[in-house]
Enzyme design. Structure first.
Site, PDB file in Angstrom:
ATOM      1  N   GLN A  54      17.099  53.229 -85.079  1.00 19.06           N
ATOM      2  CA  GLN A  54      17.487  54.386 -85.888  1.00 19.06           C
ATOM      3  C   GLN A  54      18.898  54.202 -86.422  1.00 19.06           C
ATOM      4  OE1 GLN A  54      18.889  58.706 -84.697  1.00 19.06           O
ATOM      5  NE2 GLN A  54      16.646  58.723 -84.699  1.00 19.06           N
ATOM      6  N   SER A  81      20.077  62.289 -88.082  1.00 21.63           N
ATOM      7  CA  SER A  81      19.258  61.094 -88.202  1.00 21.63           C
ATOM      8  C   SER A  81      18.983  60.811 -89.679  1.00 21.63           C
ATOM      9  CB  SER A  81      17.927  61.290 -87.467  1.00 21.63           C
ATOM     10  OG  SER A  81      18.142  61.601 -86.104  1.00 21.63           O
ATOM     11  N   ASP A 108      14.080  60.571 -80.190  1.00 20.79           N
ATOM     12  CA  ASP A 108      15.194  61.067 -80.999  1.00 20.79           C
ATOM     13  C   ASP A 108      16.200  61.847 -80.163  1.00 20.79           C
ATOM     14  OD1 ASP A 108      16.439  61.284 -83.553  1.00 20.79           O
ATOM     15  OD2 ASP A 108      15.719  63.340 -83.761  1.00 20.79           O
TER      16      ASP A 108
END
Length: 311
Positions: free
Chosen positions: A302, A252, A230
């Site tokens: 993502q 996110s 991430d």
């Protein structure tokens, strides 16, 4: 609560005066003591059979870092699965911003225990509301077909400047994020969007590794890779437009990973990511992790919220 979890709760930033902490070229704490704090944060307290509790570093941004809550949720799921089954995939949604000043409760639902696969669902809760939801699947090791993408040709990490050296001239531009303790060492292959300021290829390539030695526990290495996944993924979206955080407000939204082959998070891995699309205030990024010897070890997808700031 284990000893390392107690240590994390007492000193979650990892800046204990009793342990000398090395400083990077830009004066930011890094190295084994800081990595040990991250490992301790992943050692959750078991409250009930299927309920766990985790904390955040004392020096945190306004929201809990997404990689942290994903890693902790995966730990919670893994603690309810037999040790001979490794995680092969996870799918997750970031529902609300987490508050780093209070603990996070992880509730595990034992969806299925099959002969080869085990499925778990985890909900992270603060103040009675879900902030994150994860589904993870674990599998007994099996033999089968085997192929993988080739690693792109990139410079070796040792030939690139350390992250502390790289960001030293840009500390003021990067703001408070550049001053947080750094348990993960980064070496940029491509020029990050915060430095170029110009539209370019929708791609980001970064060498990464845990900045120290990690205990020999497979689940821990997987959770650390989830944490690392991430960190720079949405840079590939921003690079296409020559913007960075501050030009856009972002977070996110969802995150998926597939783990293909064994690896160690304390050895160099290449994170190669690209963005196929951005629209409707959202950006999509695909990432691939390669081991130092060129094996494809994990795939990441993502979607992030990316809203331009109105000046």
């Amino acid at each position: 609560m284990t000893e390392v979890a107690r240590a994390a709760a007492a000193d979650p930033a990892g800046i204990s005066s009793a342990v000398p902490v090395p400083l990077a070229a830009d004066g930011v704490p890094h190295g084994q003591p800081v990595l040990d704090r991250l490992v301790a944060l992943l050692d959750l307290e078991r409250v009930e059979e299927n309920i766990f509790r985790g904390v955040s570093p004392a020096e945190s941004p306004v929201r809990v870092f997404g990689g942290q809550v994903a890693g902790q949720a995966l730990v919670a799921a893994g603690r309810t699965v037999p040790a001979d089954r490794g995680v092969h995939s996870l799918h997750s949604y970031f529902i609300r911003g987490g508050d780093p000043s209070i603990p996070i409760v992880y509730e595990v639902d034992r969806i299925r225990d099959g002969r080869s696969f085990t499925t778990r669902r985890v909900v992270a809760v603060q103040r009675g509301k879900a902030i994150f939801a994860l589904s993870a699947s674990f599998q007994l090791q099996e033999e089968g077909l085997d192929h993988g993408d080739e690693m792109p040709s990139v410079p070796d990490p040792e030939t690139l400047p350390t992250y502390g050296e790289f960001v030293l001239p840009y500390r003021d531009k990067l703001g408070p994020w550049a001053k947080l303790p750094r348990p993960i060492e980064l070496r940029h292959v491509t020029t990050p969007p915060w430095l170029t300021g110009e539209p370019g290829d929708a791609r980001s390539q970064v060498w990464m590794k845990a900045d120290g030695r990690v205990p020999d526990e497979n689940l821990l290495h997987v959770c650390l890779l989830a944490y690392m996944s991430d960190m720079t993924l949405l840079d590939s979206v921003l690079a296409r437009h020559g913007v960075y955080w501050g030009d856009v407000i972002g977070a996110s939204l969802d995150h998926a990973m597939w783990f293909h082959r064994p690896f160690r998070a304390d050895e160099w891995v290449l994170y190669d990511s690209e963005s196929p699309s951005a629209s409707g205030g959202r950006g999509l990024a695909n990432g691939r992790f390669f081991s130092r010897d060129g094996r494809l070890i994990a795939t990441v997808v993502q979607e992030g919220l990316l809203r331009p700031v109105r000046r």
